[in-house]
Design an enzyme around this catalytic site. Structure first.
Site, PDB file in Angstrom:
ATOM      1  N   GLU A 594       0.679  -1.188   0.021  1.00 31.68           N
ATOM      2  CA  GLU A 594      -0.061   0.059  -0.001  1.00 31.68           C
ATOM      3  C   GLU A 594       0.849   1.136  -0.136  1.00 31.68           C
ATOM      4  O   GLU A 594       0.588   2.334  -0.638  1.00 31.68           O
ATOM      5  CB  GLU A 594      -0.917  -0.109   1.273  1.00 31.68           C
ATOM      6  CG  GLU A 594      -1.967   1.187   1.041  1.00 31.68           C
ATOM      7  CD  GLU A 594      -2.911   1.384   2.219  1.00 31.68           C
ATOM      8  OE1 GLU A 594      -3.913   1.852   2.320  1.00 31.68           O
ATOM      9  OE2 GLU A 594      -2.592   0.466   3.342  1.00 31.68           O
ATOM     10  N   ASN A 764      -1.790  -5.082   7.484  1.00 29.07           N
ATOM     11  CA  ASN A 764      -0.682  -4.892   6.619  1.00 29.07           C
ATOM     12  C   ASN A 764       0.622  -4.705   7.529  1.00 29.07           C
ATOM     13  O   ASN A 764       1.899  -4.972   6.693  1.00 29.07           O
ATOM     14  CB  ASN A 764      -0.650  -3.951   5.505  1.00 29.07           C
ATOM     15  CG  ASN A 764      -0.861  -2.570   6.043  1.00 29.07           C
ATOM     16  OD1 ASN A 764      -1.327  -2.387   7.172  1.00 29.07           O
ATOM     17  ND2 ASN A 764      -0.788  -1.505   5.074  1.00 29.07           N
ATOM     18  N   THR A 788      -8.887  -3.641   3.192  1.00 28.81           N
ATOM     19  CA  THR A 788      -8.398  -4.948   3.466  1.00 28.81           C
ATOM     20  C   THR A 788      -7.033  -4.555   4.358  1.00 28.81           C
ATOM     21  O   THR A 788      -6.483  -5.699   4.819  1.00 28.81           O
ATOM     22  CB  THR A 788      -8.130  -5.742   2.214  1.00 28.81           C
ATOM     23  OG1 THR A 788      -7.293  -5.071   1.399  1.00 28.81           O
ATOM     24  CG2 THR A 788      -9.202  -6.115   1.620  1.00 28.81           C
ATOM     25  N   CYS A 789      -6.297  -3.692   4.105  1.00 23.92           N
ATOM     26  CA  CYS A 789      -5.246  -3.360   4.910  1.00 23.92           C
ATOM     27  C   CYS A 789      -5.311  -3.368   6.483  1.00 23.92           C
ATOM     28  O   CYS A 789      -4.298  -3.796   6.935  1.00 23.92           O
ATOM     29  CB  CYS A 789      -4.542  -1.984   4.330  1.00 23.92           C
ATOM     30  SG  CYS A 789      -4.176  -1.726   2.553  1.00 23.92           S
ATOM     31  N   PHE A 790      -6.537  -3.040   7.016  1.00 22.23           N
ATOM     32  CA  PHE A 790      -6.623  -3.233   8.232  1.00 22.23           C
ATOM     33  C   PHE A 790      -8.048  -3.743   8.676  1.00 22.23           C
ATOM     34  O   PHE A 790      -8.408  -3.506   9.543  1.00 22.23           O
ATOM     35  CB  PHE A 790      -6.489  -1.743   8.887  1.00 22.23           C
ATOM     36  CG  PHE A 790      -7.037  -0.527   8.179  1.00 22.23           C
ATOM     37  CD1 PHE A 790      -6.043   0.124   7.388  1.00 22.23           C
ATOM     38  CD2 PHE A 790      -8.285  -0.146   8.220  1.00 22.23           C
ATOM     39  CE1 PHE A 790      -6.639   1.069   6.455  1.00 22.23           C
ATOM     40  CE2 PHE A 790      -8.685   1.221   7.541  1.00 22.23           C
ATOM     41  CZ  PHE A 790      -7.875   1.615   6.704  1.00 22.23           C
TER      42      PHE A 790
END
Length: 822
Positions: A594, A764, A788-790
């Site tokens: 990201e 992530n 989706t990263c967190f």
């Protein structure tokens, strides 16, 4: 360690191979044929001493036994040759039913395909020779194979050609006639039904003895042979209500007096075409493609060079494709029709009936702008694998990223003899099925591609302490045909017969070890600790054979899908897309790194000031503390990044991150995978479904999920007590395993659940990031959004539970389409 591929003889009923005095080889795959197994039956070593009379008696007995064995082998050989000739003449049946194959001597011979739900040893029912006949499936047959049965003819059949069914219902009350078989005895038509035009009458079907919930049984209604699934709560003797599909207008298949229908058994309905006439849309230039709906099918048509907008052109499509059978469609297909948003869609190219990716604009036309200069919001690439040869054991090929219109895929599958097993109409119909029906169709097709047990099967002998190396050498010694044979496993030095359990254990142990980061072939994703990505520096860990291991991994993944086994490792999303040849876009970089994605995206806002960064078309790789410069394009070190060439710079970074870093490894993985699975067979799945198919549906503990969920935004104060959050959990609790897994994929990026439960879900940055429901105003977004990263889902405050249920299902289902639903 010496290793080779050999055909070995196996002793029947024994766990030892060959002669006991010979050492057993390790890490080997041996082919066992029926003739070799039979040749050793009864062979044993003499023990102790015997008299001359005993020797003479044994000699006479042995000679007599040898003659019997020879006679039996001759009979078996003649029967096999006869069956092989008959199978070659009859061709492949198209579906359940009895197909005439000749008659004589008061007997009628029929060809009967084994239904998809019948296992070896089970019985099924067909209508042949004017009567219902029960057939037992031989132990060496599988669904889809053709059996030959002989049925005695009654006087009426002999005089009329052995074809006409008896008039009147056979206890069922359903319609019948001279060309329709009678209804089954356990079928009763419901009387006094008020039917509208086009509706079919309902029937009550009594569940036969021995049938349990979830099992299937055959019935005959209105001349059709149908398969009924027993409800879970039902039991034998109870009746279930069914509405059969409309009867087919095609002639019955139980009439031996019409052999001319079998003149060309390989002729399929898709050979017949239907002509369509259409006006070239406004703005379409000669040679440009445009999309349209023909017979309910999205088709890509190229405007002829001698035509122009406003003129009429004609093209042909197979009748079997445009007359698609009515049936339940998947939720995804329904949503696509109801919410037709911009995105990449597989279409059928009318020129050669191949599948091609096409992006449509807001008016439903083909977006030709995507094939011009790179646009980080629209442009996409698909992975294309070009084979350089057709070697039976180790094919060579190369992968590359091409624009979607160049990433075409064949839409049919042929057997090794060149016979068409799956047509484009079969694949097009399967694409709209539900996930469960797709899996069933996929597995049934794989069973047709599986090599016959009678042609030999593979025995895999490995040592548990050297599992990975033995397995790799064994699998890599096999030809592509061997990969589609039945495998039986043996752990050397351990007692056990493989009836399925050893195979399941082998796949689990091998894939668990090969995906271990300590092995050096794979590494955990920087954005999702649950997912694995290819290690670009795998050569350091396995300098001599790392590429062979990736070919091995591809074969194991393909064989696992082929044999209905599971793979332990979850991969990053774009690798599933690469396997499918699915479009990848600039936004896919966000799931990989990201921070890197945001830095590239920020360059667009710098304008002419970007030149002060003094950047060029290179990137830096660091391996074990050693840094090296990699050119993104040839001569990239001498090309400065400017505002003018910024799109090309972003494009070069996209190609490098999604393929260039591990092109050799991915190339070998795909070559191994497609040694087992035909590429057209995968076109029915999206990348989320492929992960579920390869890794299985997760076992989700709803209580653990709820307990380890955090709330933020407008839900921060009330948390799970907020009305919308309560609706959310009520809806999710009612989801089946598939939808729960898709929700996890939507929010976390993978369907995998940590071994310690949701309490150890990571973000992530490698830190624990629990599943989070973030409240937002409905004016902010209409549909739920994911980060989706967190592991966060933005859930609007809906006014009703029904609205939440509709929007949530659309969001998690449409996530795999690439469509923008904002």
């Amino acid at each position: 360690m010496p290793f080779g591929f050999s055909k070995k003889k196996s002793s029947s009923g024994s766990g030892n191979d060959g002669d006991d005095s010979k050492p057993q080889r390790t890490g080997s795959a041996s082919s066992t044929s029926p003739s070799e197994r039979k040749s050793q039956n009864g062979r044993s070593k003499p023990r102790g001493s015997v008299s001359k009379d005993d020797k003479k008696a044994k000699g006479d007995k042995k000679a007599k036994g040898d003659r019997k064995d020879k006679d039996r082998k001759d009979r078996d050989k003649k029967a096999k040759d006869k069956a092989r000739r008959q199978k070659s003449e009859a061709g492949r049946p198209n579906g359940p039913g009895a197909v005439p194959a000749g008659s004589g001597g008061g007997m009628a011979t029929f060809r009967v395909p084994v239904p998809s739900n019948v296992r070896p040893g089970e019985e099924f029912q067909v209508f042949a020779g004017g009567r219902i006949v029960r057939v037992r499936c031989p132990h060496d047959s599988r669904p889809g194979q053709s059996l030959q049965i002989s049925v005695p003819l009654d006087e009426e059949s002999n005089s009329n050609g052995a074809g006409g069914g008896t008039a009147g219902a056979n206890g069922g009350g359903g319609p019948s006639g001279p060309d329709l078989p009678p209804d089954s005895d356990n079928v009763t038509k419901i009387p006094n039904q008020d039917l509208r035009e086009g509706e079919q009458p309902a029937y009550m079907v009594k569940i036969p003895e021995g049938i349990r919930g979830g099992q299937q049984f055959p019935v005959t209604i209105q001349g059709q042979q149908l398969t009924v699934t027993c409800p879970n709560a039902a039991r034998p003797g109870m009746s279930v209500r069914i509405v059969p599909p409309p009867p087919s207008d095609s002639p019955p298949l139980d009439r031996p007096r019409q052999p001319q229908r079998m003149a060309n058994p390989n002729k399929r309905s898709n050979d017949k075409t239907q002509m369509f006439e259409v006006i070239v849309p406004k703005g379409v230039l000669p040679g440009q493609p445009f999309a349209l709906l023909a017979g309910g099918v999205r088709v890509l048509v190229t405007c002829p060079k001698n035509a122009a907008a406003g003129q009429k052109i004609r093209f042909n499509l197979p009748i079997g494709l445009v007359n698609k059978p009515d049936g339940p469609k998947s939720k995804l297909a329904e949503i696509k029709l109801s919410y037709d948003k911009d995105g990449w869609t597989r279409t059928i190219r009318a020129t050669d009936m191949k599948f091609q990716w096409t992006r449509f604009d807001e008016n439903g036309g083909v977006d030709t702008a995507t094939s011009q200069r790179f646009d980080d919001t629209k442009s996409a690439y698909v992975l294309k694998l070009d084979f350089h040869d057709d070697h039976d054991k180790m094919r060579q090929g190369s992968v590359s990223l091409v624009t979607p219109e160049k990433g075409v895929v064949d839409s049919n599958i042929k057997s090794v003899t060149g016979q068409e097993l799956v047509s484009y109409q079969d694949i097009a119909n399967a694409q709209n099925k539900s996930y469960e029906d797709k899996i069933q169709w996929f597995q049934e097709t794989c069973s047709q591609l599986c090599v016959e047990w009678n042609e030999g099967h593979m025995r895999m002998n490995v040592r548990r302490e050297y599992l990975l190396s033995d397995s790799m050498e064994a699998v890599m010694s096999l030809s592509r045909k061997d990969l589609r044979k039945v495998w039986r496993f043996e752990f050397i030095g351990e007692a056990g017969i493989d009836a399925g359990g050893l195979a399941r254990e082998w796949f689990e142990l091998v894939t668990d070890e090969v995906f271990d980061p300590d092995m050096g072939l794979w590494q955990t994703s920087a954005t999702n600790q649950m997912c694995m990505q290819i290690n670009p520096a795998s050569e350091i860990s396995c300098p001599e054979d790392h590429l062979i291991y990736f070919r091995f991994i591809g074969r194991i993944m393909g064989k696992a899908m082929f044999d209905r086994q599971l793979v332990k490792g979850h991969m990053v999303k774009h690798l599933y897309k690469h396997i499918l040849g699915w479009p990848v876009m600039f936004s896919d970089l966000k799931d990989i790194d990201e921070e890197y994605y945001n830095s590239l995206k920020g360059l667009k806002d710098m304008g002419a000031d970007i030149e002060y960064l003094y950047a060029d078309f290179t990137t830096t790789e660091e391996t074990l503390g050693v840094k090296r410069t990699v050119e993104l394009v040839p001569g990239g070190a001498d090309i400065d990044v400017t505002e003018e060439n910024l799109p090309e710079y972003i494009e070069a970074n996209l190609k490098y991150r999604l393929l260039g870093r591990y092109e050799k490894q991915l190339n070998e993985l795909l070559l191994g995978f497609f040694d087992v699975i035909p590429e057209p067979l995968l076109t029915i799945f999206d990348f989320q479904e492929l992960e579920l198919l390869m890794c299985g549906l997760p076992e989700i503990d709803m209580d653990n999920w709820k307990e380890n969920t955090e709330y933020s935004g407008d839900y921060d104060r009330e948390g799970p007590n907020h009305e919308v959050c309560g609706w959310f959990w009520e809806i999710v609790s009612e989801y089946d395993q598939e939808l729960k897994a898709r929700l996890l994929q939507f929010v976390t990026g993978t369907s995998g659940v940590p071994a310690k439960g949701f309490s150890s879900l990571q973000g992530n940055d490698g830190n624990v990031r629990r599943f989070t429901i973030h409240g937002v105003a409905l004016e902010t977004c209409v549909y739920p959004r994911s980060h989706t990263c967190f592991n966060r889902i933005d859930l609007p405050i809906y006014d009703s539970k029904d609205e939440l249920e509709e929007k949530l299902k659309i969001a998690i289902t449409m996530a795999a389409t690439g469509f923008d639903i904002e």
